[in-house]
Design a protein around this motif. Structure first.
Motif, PDB file in Angstrom:
ATOM      1  N   LYS A 105       0.836  -1.215   0.000  1.00  7.88           N
ATOM      2  CA  LYS A 105       0.000   0.000   0.000  1.00  7.88           C
ATOM      3  C   LYS A 105       0.867   1.260   0.000  1.00  7.88           C
ATOM      4  CE  LYS A 105      -3.129  -1.339   3.281  1.00  7.88           C
ATOM      5  NZ  LYS A 105      -4.062  -1.129   4.374  1.00  7.88           N
ATOM      6  N   VAL A 106       1.910   1.243   0.846  1.00  7.68           N
ATOM      7  CA  VAL A 106       2.758   2.446   0.939  1.00  7.68           C
ATOM      8  C   VAL A 106       3.535   2.619  -0.368  1.00  7.68           C
ATOM      9  CG1 VAL A 106       4.633   3.571   2.199  1.00  7.68           C
ATOM     10  CG2 VAL A 106       2.879   2.296   3.454  1.00  7.68           C
ATOM     11  N   ASN A 107       4.006   1.519  -0.918  1.00  6.89           N
ATOM     12  CA  ASN A 107       4.746   1.634  -2.188  1.00  6.89           C
ATOM     13  C   ASN A 107       3.869   2.180  -3.309  1.00  6.89           C
ATOM     14  OD1 ASN A 107       7.505   1.115  -1.942  1.00  6.89           O
ATOM     15  ND2 ASN A 107       7.082  -1.057  -1.519  1.00  6.89           N
ATOM     16  N   GLU A 108       2.585   1.817  -3.277  1.00  4.63           N
ATOM     17  CA  GLU A 108       1.676   2.364  -4.297  1.00  4.63           C
ATOM     18  C   GLU A 108       1.562   3.888  -4.161  1.00  4.63           C
ATOM     19  OE1 GLU A 108      -1.950   0.121  -3.923  1.00  4.63           O
ATOM     20  OE2 GLU A 108      -1.008  -1.616  -4.896  1.00  4.63           O
ATOM     21  N   ILE A 109       1.468   4.340  -2.909  1.00  4.18           N
ATOM     22  CA  ILE A 109       1.398   5.792  -2.668  1.00  4.18           C
ATOM     23  C   ILE A 109       2.678   6.459  -3.192  1.00  4.18           C
ATOM     24  CG2 ILE A 109       1.453   7.566  -0.843  1.00  4.18           C
ATOM     25  CD1 ILE A 109      -0.373   5.727   0.827  1.00  4.18           C
ATOM     26  N   LEU A 110       3.820   5.849  -2.868  1.00  2.00           N
ATOM     27  CA  LEU A 110       5.091   6.463  -3.275  1.00  2.00           C
ATOM     28  C   LEU A 110       5.226   6.491  -4.797  1.00  2.00           C
ATOM     29  CD1 LEU A 110       7.684   5.223  -0.626  1.00  2.00           C
ATOM     30  CD2 LEU A 110       6.116   7.142  -0.566  1.00  2.00           C
ATOM     31  N   GLU A 135      -4.718   8.787   5.600  1.00  2.22           N
ATOM     32  CA  GLU A 135      -5.983   8.185   5.150  1.00  2.22           C
ATOM     33  C   GLU A 135      -6.009   6.675   5.386  1.00  2.22           C
ATOM     34  OE1 GLU A 135      -6.567   9.346   1.061  1.00  2.22           O
ATOM     35  OE2 GLU A 135      -6.726  11.452   1.676  1.00  2.22           O
ATOM     36  N   ILE A 136      -4.819   6.046   5.443  1.00  7.59           N
ATOM     37  CA  ILE A 136      -4.830   4.598   5.720  1.00  7.59           C
ATOM     38  C   ILE A 136      -4.400   4.311   7.171  1.00  7.59           C
ATOM     39  CG2 ILE A 136      -4.652   3.818   3.314  1.00  7.59           C
ATOM     40  CD1 ILE A 136      -1.642   3.415   3.737  1.00  7.59           C
ATOM     41  N   GLY A 137      -4.502   5.340   8.017  1.00 10.42           N
ATOM     42  CA  GLY A 137      -4.376   5.120   9.465  1.00 10.42           C
ATOM     43  C   GLY A 137      -2.996   5.344  10.069  1.00 10.42           C
ATOM     44  N   TYR A 138      -2.053   5.837   9.272  1.00  9.55           N
ATOM     45  CA  TYR A 138      -0.709   6.020   9.818  1.00  9.55           C
ATOM     46  C   TYR A 138      -0.491   7.423  10.362  1.00  9.55           C
ATOM     47  CZ  TYR A 138       0.753   1.649   7.599  1.00  9.55           C
ATOM     48  OH  TYR A 138       0.885   0.344   7.239  1.00  9.55           O
ATOM     49  N   GLY A 139       0.225   7.495  11.482  1.00  5.35           N
ATOM     50  CA  GLY A 139       0.765   8.750  11.980  1.00  5.35           C
ATOM     51  C   GLY A 139       2.168   8.900  11.408  1.00  5.35           C
ATOM     52  N   THR A 140       2.683  10.115  11.457  1.00  4.48           N
ATOM     53  CA  THR A 140       3.990  10.384  10.843  1.00  4.48           C
ATOM     54  C   THR A 140       4.772  11.408  11.665  1.00  4.48           C
ATOM     55  OG1 THR A 140       3.026  12.162   9.521  1.00  4.48           O
ATOM     56  CG2 THR A 140       3.178  10.016   8.459  1.00  4.48           C
ATOM     57  N   CYS A 141       6.069  11.440  11.453  1.00  8.01           N
ATOM     58  CA  CYS A 141       6.882  12.542  11.983  1.00  8.01           C
ATOM     59  C   CYS A 141       8.084  12.757  11.059  1.00  8.01           C
ATOM     60  CB  CYS A 141       7.378  12.228  13.390  1.00  8.01           C
ATOM     61  SG  CYS A 141       8.187  13.648  14.173  1.00  8.01           S
ATOM     62  N   TRP A 142       8.308  13.994  10.709  1.00 10.01           N
ATOM     63  CA  TRP A 142       9.521  14.338   9.976  1.00 10.01           C
ATOM     64  C   TRP A 142      10.724  14.079  10.889  1.00 10.01           C
ATOM     65  CZ3 TRP A 142      10.547  17.270   5.347  1.00 10.01           C
ATOM     66  CH2 TRP A 142       9.413  17.653   4.632  1.00 10.01           C
ATOM     67  N   VAL A 143      11.821  13.584  10.329  1.00  9.22           N
ATOM     68  CA  VAL A 143      13.047  13.392  11.111  1.00  9.22           C
ATOM     69  C   VAL A 143      14.193  14.061  10.345  1.00  9.22           C
ATOM     70  CG1 VAL A 143      14.614  11.716  12.155  1.00  9.22           C
ATOM     71  CG2 VAL A 143      12.172  11.163  11.945  1.00  9.22           C
ATOM     72  N   ILE A 148       2.293  12.861   0.604  1.00 10.44           N
ATOM     73  CA  ILE A 148       2.429  11.474   1.077  1.00 10.44           C
ATOM     74  C   ILE A 148       1.851  11.349   2.494  1.00 10.44           C
ATOM     75  CG2 ILE A 148       4.141   9.737   1.786  1.00 10.44           C
ATOM     76  CD1 ILE A 148       5.904  10.751  -0.566  1.00 10.44           C
ATOM     77  N   ILE A 149       2.150  12.346   3.350  1.00  9.44           N
ATOM     78  CA  ILE A 149       1.670  12.312   4.737  1.00  9.44           C
ATOM     79  C   ILE A 149       0.134  12.249   4.774  1.00  9.44           C
ATOM     80  CG2 ILE A 149       1.447  13.755   6.827  1.00  9.44           C
ATOM     81  CD1 ILE A 149       4.409  14.613   6.307  1.00  9.44           C
ATOM     82  N   GLY A 150      -0.512  13.041   3.929  1.00 12.53           N
ATOM     83  CA  GLY A 150      -1.984  13.028   3.866  1.00 12.53           C
ATOM     84  C   GLY A 150      -2.492  11.651   3.444  1.00 12.53           C
ATOM     85  N   LYS A 151      -1.840  11.056   2.459  1.00 12.26           N
ATOM     86  CA  LYS A 151      -2.276   9.743   1.963  1.00 12.26           C
ATOM     87  C   LYS A 151      -2.028   8.666   3.026  1.00 12.26           C
ATOM     88  CE  LYS A 151      -1.396  10.838  -2.967  1.00 12.26           C
ATOM     89  NZ  LYS A 151      -2.558  11.661  -3.154  1.00 12.26           N
ATOM     90  N   LEU A 152      -0.921   8.779   3.762  1.00  9.47           N
ATOM     91  CA  LEU A 152      -0.644   7.805   4.821  1.00  9.47           C
ATOM     92  C   LEU A 152      -1.681   7.946   5.941  1.00  9.47           C
ATOM     93  CD1 LEU A 152       3.260   7.986   5.154  1.00  9.47           C
ATOM     94  CD2 LEU A 152       1.915   6.160   4.100  1.00  9.47           C
TER      95      LEU A 152
END
Ligand SMILES: Cc1cc2nc3c(=O)[nH]c(=O)nc-3n(C[C@H](O)[C@H](O)[C@H](O)COP(=O)(O)O)c2cc1C
Length: 265
Positions: free
Chosen positions: A28-33, A104-112, A98-102
């Motif tokens: 799923k993530v690879n499709e987004i990327l 939508e499938i339930g993932y949280g994110t943080c820039w590093v 990408i963050i918005g799309k992630l």
């Protein structure tokens, strides 16, 4: 989720369920990327997925603010073939996509941030000589608000970063309402920025908006600019405004601040 709702509630996630990503998750993530890479490639930017421990272990004590690396089941690298101002700006712009799309499938994110990581170590870890100054940690968050996290989350008032006609005149909410810009900026101020510096300053003048950066620190602020440019366009779209940023114009006023670009509204 509506963008306004996402912006209202968005927070960097710094603690994740540390279960390995399944093949289904990876797919799923690879499709987004793949979808976003197609748009971003023209800026010589590429996003790539990495599984957690391949990144966390070697970068522990090295990546993140003061070497505080965020442990996550997955990471996405933002790599630039020929780094320049545009690739920092649009690298950030499309990473927010990408963050918005992630989300939508339930993932949280943080820039590093990886500024303090040596080029040699980055080359070993990511297998490329391309420039990588930031990665995105993502996964299922276990605790959105960590103790002491609020220092990163406070936001400026609208009158602290938006000006009208000149840079000495802070905007008031009524004027923003008259221009139909109040909702856009209400949500936009929740955009993330490095160290939560919120360095962006907007000047509304002659039917256009100029974007400047206060206390300009180079690439990191270009990144912060790309993020607000993205959200401005997306939030404006909800209000039926087809906004787009022009980076090849001169600022409408003279100032010590760094000028980034101009948009319509
Ligand atoms: C370019 C950039 C780099 C960042 N680097 C880090 C980092 O290395 N470590 C970290 O914990 N947060 C990092 N952040 C997250 C910001 O600190 C966070 O977005 C900001 O403090 C606002 O908090 P919020 O996202 O929870 O609203 C970064 C954010 C941006 C935009």
């Amino acid at each position: 989720m509506k963008l306004s709702e996402f912006m209202e509630n968005r927070k960097s996630a710094r603690e994740y369920r540390l279960k390995n990503l399944s093949n289904k998750d990876l797919k799923k993530v690879n499709e987004i990327l793949k979808e976003v890479n197609e748009k971003a490639n023209r800026y010589n930017i590429n996003y790539q997925l990495f599984e957690g421990e391949n990144i966390y272990k070697p970068l522990r004590g090295e990546g993140g603010y003061s070497g505080v690396m965020i442990e996550a089941p997955g990471y996405i690298s933002l790599s630039m073939k020929e780094p320049n101002d545009e690739s920092y700006i649009y690298g950030a712009y499309y990473l927010e996509d990408i963050i918005g799309k992630l989300s939508e499938i339930g993932y949280g994110t943080c820039w590093v941030s990886l500024f303090s990581v040596s080029d040699e170590l980055k080359k070993d870890v990511f297998g490329t000589k391309d420039k990588i100054d930031f990665i995105l940690a993502f996964g299922i968050p276990v605790n959105y608000i960590l103790k002491g996290d609020s220092q990163y989350s406070n936001r400026l008032g609208l009158e602290d970063f938006i000006y009208i006609n000149d840079l000495d005149t802070p905007v008031d909410v009524e004027t923003l309402q008259n221009y139909g810009l109040d909702e856009i900026f209400y949500y936009l101020r929740n955009a993330p920025s490095a160290f939560n510096k919120q360095p962006w300053r907007f000047l509304i003048k002659d039917g256009k908006i100029d974007l400047f950066i206060k206390d300009y620190q180079g690439n990191v602020n270009l990144t912060d600019s790309g993020i607000v440019m993205y959200y401005y366009e997306k939030l404006a779209e909800i209000d039926g405004i087809n906004a787009s940023w022009d980076l090849n114009v001169d600022p409408c006023v003279e100032t010590d601040m760094k000028f980034i670009g101009r948009t319509n509204f």
